[in-house]
Design a protein around this motif. Structure first.
Motif, PDB file in Angstrom:
ATOM      1  N   ALA A  13       0.760  -1.246   0.008  1.00  0.00           N
ATOM      2  CA  ALA A  13      -0.009  -0.121   0.042  1.00  0.00           C
ATOM      3  C   ALA A  13       0.760   1.027  -0.134  1.00  0.00           C
ATOM      4  N   VAL A  44      -3.962  -6.619  -2.127  1.00  0.00           N
ATOM      5  CA  VAL A  44      -3.575  -5.388  -1.379  1.00  0.00           C
ATOM      6  C   VAL A  44      -3.405  -4.220  -2.511  1.00  0.00           C
ATOM      7  N   ASP A  91      -6.733  -2.932  -3.292  1.00  0.00           N
ATOM      8  CA  ASP A  91      -7.282  -2.220  -2.221  1.00  0.00           C
ATOM      9  C   ASP A  91      -6.723  -0.782  -2.087  1.00  0.00           C
ATOM     10  N   SER A  92      -5.265  -0.747  -2.698  1.00  0.00           N
ATOM     11  CA  SER A  92      -4.482   0.504  -2.772  1.00  0.00           C
ATOM     12  C   SER A  92      -4.939   1.505  -4.075  1.00  0.00           C
TER      13      SER A  92
END
Ligand SMILES: *Cc1c(COP(=O)(O)O)cnc(C)c1O
Length: 237
Positions: free
Chosen positions: A5, A45, A48-49
């Motif tokens: 992230a 991940v 989601d970033s």
């Protein structure tokens, strides 16, 4: 510990800074997260970033990730690896973009095998801009002829050009990227059927700033988002 992230945010900051220091800063600019060698959790991940475009080099590895991530329907899958003839059907059926078309035979197969239920497959021609003997890509002097054939294929949408320049560009890292932009501009200006070429796929972790300054519209970043690759593949893909 790799923090995907944080890394993703850092790469986005680099892109924003370079965009503002380059000429036409309002152009489209896409960050392609090159996820080859990364497990599917790492892609989640990155998603989601904010990542939506993912690049893969190895077909089998890619297909298993595509299958695992069908719950994320706005992912756009880009094939950025070398293409053998026996892989074209699965690529035509499962990807949104292909960056590594370098001969008509491969383009024709992708065209014939693109399902009618899907929109045309976005393609870039890979150009061997530094004329390295061991590297894939159409020779710069043959790119125009190939573009004029590929643009005729109705199930493909020719979007532009892609390159992987030589690692140490003795003193002038901008030169191959500038040559790519001039080639794209020349194709657009000389042929009305190529007027819509809007893509320059160039720049990776180490040189994305230079590529953006020279007109890149897609930068392909692996290591600086995901850290070292963990899944090993046969080098031929
Ligand atoms: C692996 C790869 C990248 C990403 O390279 P990094 O140096 O990890 O950023 C970009 N483009 C292509 C074609 C690749 O194969």
């Amino acid at each position: 510990m790799v923090n995907i992230a944080d890394n993703y945010a850092q790469v986005m900051r680099r892109i924003t800074l370079s965009r503002h220091s380059s000429k036409n800063f309002d152009r489209q600019l896409t960050l392609l997260a090159v996820s080859k060698g990364q497990p599917v959790q790492a892609l989640r991940v990155a998603y989601d970033s904010g990542a939506r475009h993912f690049g893969e080099n190895y077909l089998q590895e890619a297909l298993s990730k595509i299958e695992s991530l069908t719950d994320l329907p706005d992912i756009r899958w880009h094939f950025v690896g070398p293409i053998q003839s026996n892989k074209t059907r699965a690529i035509a059926e499962n990807f949104h973009w292909v960056h590594t078309v370098d001969r008509l035979k491969i383009a024709s197969r992708l065209n014939d095998q693109r399902p009618d239920t899907l929109p045309p497959l976005n393609v870039c021609l890979q150009v061997n801009i530094d004329k390295e003997p061991q590297k894939a890509g159409v020779a710069p002097e043959d790119a125009e002829e190939l573009a004029l054939e590929v643009v005729k294929l109705p199930r493909l949408k020719l979007r532009g050009l892609m390159c992987i320049p030589r690692n140490n560009t003795d003193g002038n890292p901008a030169a191959p990227f500038r040559a790519m932009r001039l080639m794209r501009d020349q194709l657009r200006d000389s042929h009305s059927q190529l007027a819509l070429l809007d893509t320059l796929s160039m720049g990776m972790s180490a040189d994305l700033e230079v590529a953006i300054a020279e007109g890149a519209t897609i930068v392909r970043v692996g290591t600086d988002i995901f850290g070292p690759r963990v899944i090993t593949n046969p080098s031929s893909g």
